[in-house]
Design a protein around this motif. Structure first.
Motif, PDB file in Angstrom:
ATOM      1  N   THR A  37     -20.214 -20.293 -24.324  1.00  0.00           N
ATOM      2  CA  THR A  37     -19.817 -21.293 -25.253  1.00  0.00           C
ATOM      3  C   THR A  37     -18.382 -20.629 -25.968  1.00  0.00           C
ATOM      4  O   THR A  37     -18.108 -19.343 -26.197  1.00  0.00           O
ATOM      5  N   TYR A  47     -34.596  -5.002 -20.635  1.00  0.00           N
ATOM      6  CA  TYR A  47     -33.457  -4.644 -21.263  1.00  0.00           C
ATOM      7  C   TYR A  47     -32.871  -3.109 -21.271  1.00  0.00           C
ATOM      8  O   TYR A  47     -31.872  -2.728 -21.023  1.00  0.00           O
ATOM      9  N   SER A  49     -18.357 -15.154 -28.243  1.00  0.00           N
ATOM     10  CA  SER A  49     -18.660 -16.401 -28.854  1.00  0.00           C
ATOM     11  C   SER A  49     -19.298 -15.961 -30.331  1.00  0.00           C
ATOM     12  O   SER A  49     -19.099 -16.864 -31.144  1.00  0.00           O
ATOM     13  N   THR A  75     -26.742  -8.928 -35.961  1.00  0.00           N
ATOM     14  CA  THR A  75     -26.253 -10.021 -35.342  1.00  0.00           C
ATOM     15  C   THR A  75     -27.394 -10.853 -35.004  1.00  0.00           C
ATOM     16  O   THR A  75     -28.557 -10.691 -35.154  1.00  0.00           O
ATOM     17  N   ASN A 128     -19.288  -6.502 -23.029  1.00  0.00           N
ATOM     18  CA  ASN A 128     -20.184  -6.389 -24.017  1.00  0.00           C
ATOM     19  C   ASN A 128     -21.380  -7.599 -24.079  1.00  0.00           C
ATOM     20  O   ASN A 128     -22.182  -7.403 -24.656  1.00  0.00           O
TER      21      ASN A 128
HETATM   22  N1  NAP Z   1     -27.109  -6.074 -32.150  1.00  0.00           N
HETATM   23  C1  NAP Z   1     -27.677  -4.946 -32.216  1.00  0.00           C
HETATM   24  O1  NAP Z   1     -28.429  -4.187 -32.889  1.00  0.00           O
HETATM   25  C2  NAP Z   1     -27.398  -4.038 -30.561  1.00  0.00           C
HETATM   26  C3  NAP Z   1     -27.674  -2.695 -30.526  1.00  0.00           C
HETATM   27  C4  NAP Z   1     -27.704  -1.955 -29.469  1.00  0.00           C
HETATM   28  C5  NAP Z   1     -26.759  -2.491 -28.503  1.00  0.00           C
HETATM   29  N2  NAP Z   1     -26.112  -3.953 -28.764  1.00  0.00           N
HETATM   30  C6  NAP Z   1     -25.429  -4.611 -27.595  1.00  0.00           C
HETATM   31  O2  NAP Z   1     -24.254  -4.981 -28.089  1.00  0.00           O
HETATM   32  C7  NAP Z   1     -23.652  -6.181 -27.560  1.00  0.00           C
HETATM   33  C8  NAP Z   1     -23.491  -7.240 -28.386  1.00  0.00           C
HETATM   34  O3  NAP Z   1     -24.671  -7.629 -28.704  1.00  0.00           O
HETATM   35  P1  NAP Z   1     -24.696  -8.724 -30.082  1.00  0.00           P
HETATM   36  O4  NAP Z   1     -25.623  -7.872 -31.050  1.00  0.00           O
HETATM   37  O5  NAP Z   1     -23.438  -9.170 -30.608  1.00  0.00           O
HETATM   38  O6  NAP Z   1     -25.416  -9.921 -29.556  1.00  0.00           O
HETATM   39  P2  NAP Z   1     -25.584 -11.347 -29.679  1.00  0.00           P
HETATM   40  O7  NAP Z   1     -24.966 -11.798 -30.956  1.00  0.00           O
HETATM   41  O8  NAP Z   1     -26.781 -12.222 -29.111  1.00  0.00           O
HETATM   42  O9  NAP Z   1     -24.230 -12.034 -28.820  1.00  0.00           O
HETATM   43  C9  NAP Z   1     -24.298 -12.060 -27.422  1.00  0.00           C
HETATM   44  C10 NAP Z   1     -22.905 -12.271 -26.810  1.00  0.00           C
HETATM   45  O10 NAP Z   1     -23.210 -12.389 -25.092  1.00  0.00           O
HETATM   46  C11 NAP Z   1     -22.819 -13.647 -24.763  1.00  0.00           C
HETATM   47  N3  NAP Z   1     -23.707 -13.829 -23.317  1.00  0.00           N
HETATM   48  C12 NAP Z   1     -25.197 -14.102 -23.485  1.00  0.00           C
HETATM   49  N4  NAP Z   1     -25.532 -14.647 -22.170  1.00  0.00           N
HETATM   50  C13 NAP Z   1     -24.317 -14.673 -21.648  1.00  0.00           C
HETATM   51  C14 NAP Z   1     -24.013 -15.435 -20.233  1.00  0.00           C
HETATM   52  N5  NAP Z   1     -24.876 -15.736 -19.332  1.00  0.00           N
HETATM   53  N6  NAP Z   1     -22.638 -15.424 -19.753  1.00  0.00           N
HETATM   54  C15 NAP Z   1     -21.630 -14.955 -20.734  1.00  0.00           C
HETATM   55  N7  NAP Z   1     -21.940 -14.553 -21.986  1.00  0.00           N
HETATM   56  C16 NAP Z   1     -23.226 -14.361 -22.604  1.00  0.00           C
HETATM   57  C17 NAP Z   1     -23.145 -14.646 -25.799  1.00  0.00           C
HETATM   58  O11 NAP Z   1     -22.306 -15.907 -25.604  1.00  0.00           O
HETATM   59  P3  NAP Z   1     -23.014 -17.238 -24.803  1.00  0.00           P
HETATM   60  O12 NAP Z   1     -24.406 -17.496 -25.451  1.00  0.00           O
HETATM   61  O13 NAP Z   1     -21.903 -18.239 -25.787  1.00  0.00           O
HETATM   62  O14 NAP Z   1     -22.698 -17.161 -23.622  1.00  0.00           O
HETATM   63  C18 NAP Z   1     -22.806 -13.847 -27.009  1.00  0.00           C
HETATM   64  O15 NAP Z   1     -21.298 -14.102 -27.327  1.00  0.00           O
HETATM   65  C19 NAP Z   1     -24.840  -6.058 -26.284  1.00  0.00           C
HETATM   66  O16 NAP Z   1     -24.217  -5.617 -25.189  1.00  0.00           O
HETATM   67  C20 NAP Z   1     -25.955  -5.550 -26.837  1.00  0.00           C
HETATM   68  O17 NAP Z   1     -26.924  -5.112 -25.983  1.00  0.00           O
HETATM   69  C21 NAP Z   1     -26.476  -4.571 -29.838  1.00  0.00           C
END
Ligand code: NAP
Length: 246
Positions: A34, A150, A10, A187, A83
């Motif tokens: 979503t 986490y 999303s 993000t 993801n």
């Molecule tokens: N951003 C960083 O700096 C960073 C660093 C290291 C690792 N990561 C990893 O990268 C990945 C993506 O992170 P991001 O930064 O893109 O996060 P984000 O922008 O918060 O997006 C998270 C996604 O997960 C989905 N999600 C959350 N709860 C959910 C649920 N109950 N059921 C289904 N989907 C769910 C959300 O969709 P809905 O809310 O619509 O369900 C959204 O699409 C994650 O695994 C994170 O741990 C990120």
């Protein structure tokens, strides 16, 4: 046709990876709570499941439904990208509610485990490329106060990937599985970390500092690297890729 199942499409990294994967030869299966109308509009070969990954006991039925969409006789490859994740609770452990802890572990660890289990069960007999990419985090190793759930989930995801890699082995029909640290990306998850008060955590405000110093990468640049890893020759069975961005 190659089939890609991606959770958390999303917004953020999941949306960026899905956008990059759109092509006439690719069918996308997107999962989040979503629905993402931009993605749906951008591809004519995409199924969207508005599914809450906290409902782990419904994942098997979801995967049965998803596989109905796959033309197995003509599939060239099937890929799962775990993801979706949440940061909450970003707090000292005694301040986290049981509900927050359950949600965190369900979304970040149990759901990817259940999706992997179904994916392997449904594809192990197929003579085609099958790969699972688990989006982990350097937080599995670089530990900060407030991120215990986490970090525990991400460390668990790494161990899980390594162990399933050992089970699958190196036979030509094996499902390949890799865990990867994507680096720090601009993000909503980072924004949430920045906006959480670290006063009670007695820790420097690392998340504000990395943003201020321009150290965050864009979701699109990271998505490019992750897709190269997923489809390339460096996708080594059961490994944890820690230095994607180096
Ligand atoms: N951003 C960083 O700096 C960073 C660093 C290291 C690792 N990561 C990893 O990268 C990945 C993506 O992170 P991001 O930064 O893109 O996060 P984000 O922008 O918060 O997006 C998270 C996604 O997960 C989905 N999600 C959350 N709860 C959910 C649920 N109950 N059921 C289904 N989907 C769910 C959300 O969709 P809905 O809310 O619509 O369900 C959204 O699409 C994650 O695994 C994170 O741990 C990120």
């Amino acid at each position: 046709m190659k089939y890609f199942m991606i959770t958390g499409t999303s917004r953020g990294l999941g949306e960026a990876m899905a956008l990059k994967l759109i092509s006439p030869d690719h069918h996308l299966i997107c999962i989040s709570r979503t629905k993402n109308d931009n993605l749906i509009a951008a591809s004519s070969s995409l199924d969207y499941y508005e599914f809450d990954l906290r409902n782990v006991n419904e994942i098997e039925a979801l995967m049965d439904q998803v596989f109905q969409k796959i033309d197995l006789a003509n599939a060239e490859g099937i890929y799962l990208i775990n993801n979706a994740a949440v940061l909450t609770p970003f707090s000292r452990i005694e301040q986290a509610t049981s509900q927050e802890l359950m949600d965190n572990l369900h979304i970040n660890l149990l759901a990817p485990i259940a999706l992997t289990s179904s994916f392997i069960g449904l594809t192990q007999h197929l003579p085609l490329e099958k790969r699972i990419l688990n989006i982990s985090s350097a937080s599995a190793k670089q530990l900060l106060p407030g991120m215990s759930a986490y970090s525990a989930a991400k460390a668990g995801l790494d161990i899980f990937s390594t162990c399933v890699g050992l089970e699958q082995g190196t036979e030509s029909t094996a499902v390949k599985i890799v865990s990867v640290y994507p680096g720090m990306i601009d993000t909503g998850l980072q924004e949430q970390a920045r906006n959480t008060s670290t006063e009670a955590l007695n820790t420097p405000d690392i998340f504000k500092m990395v943003k201020d110093r321009g150290m965050l990468t864009s979701p699109h640049a990271t998505a490019d690297k992750l897709i190269s890893l997923l489809l390339g020759s460096s996708f080594h069975q059961g490994t944890v890729v820690e230095d994607l961005l180096s």
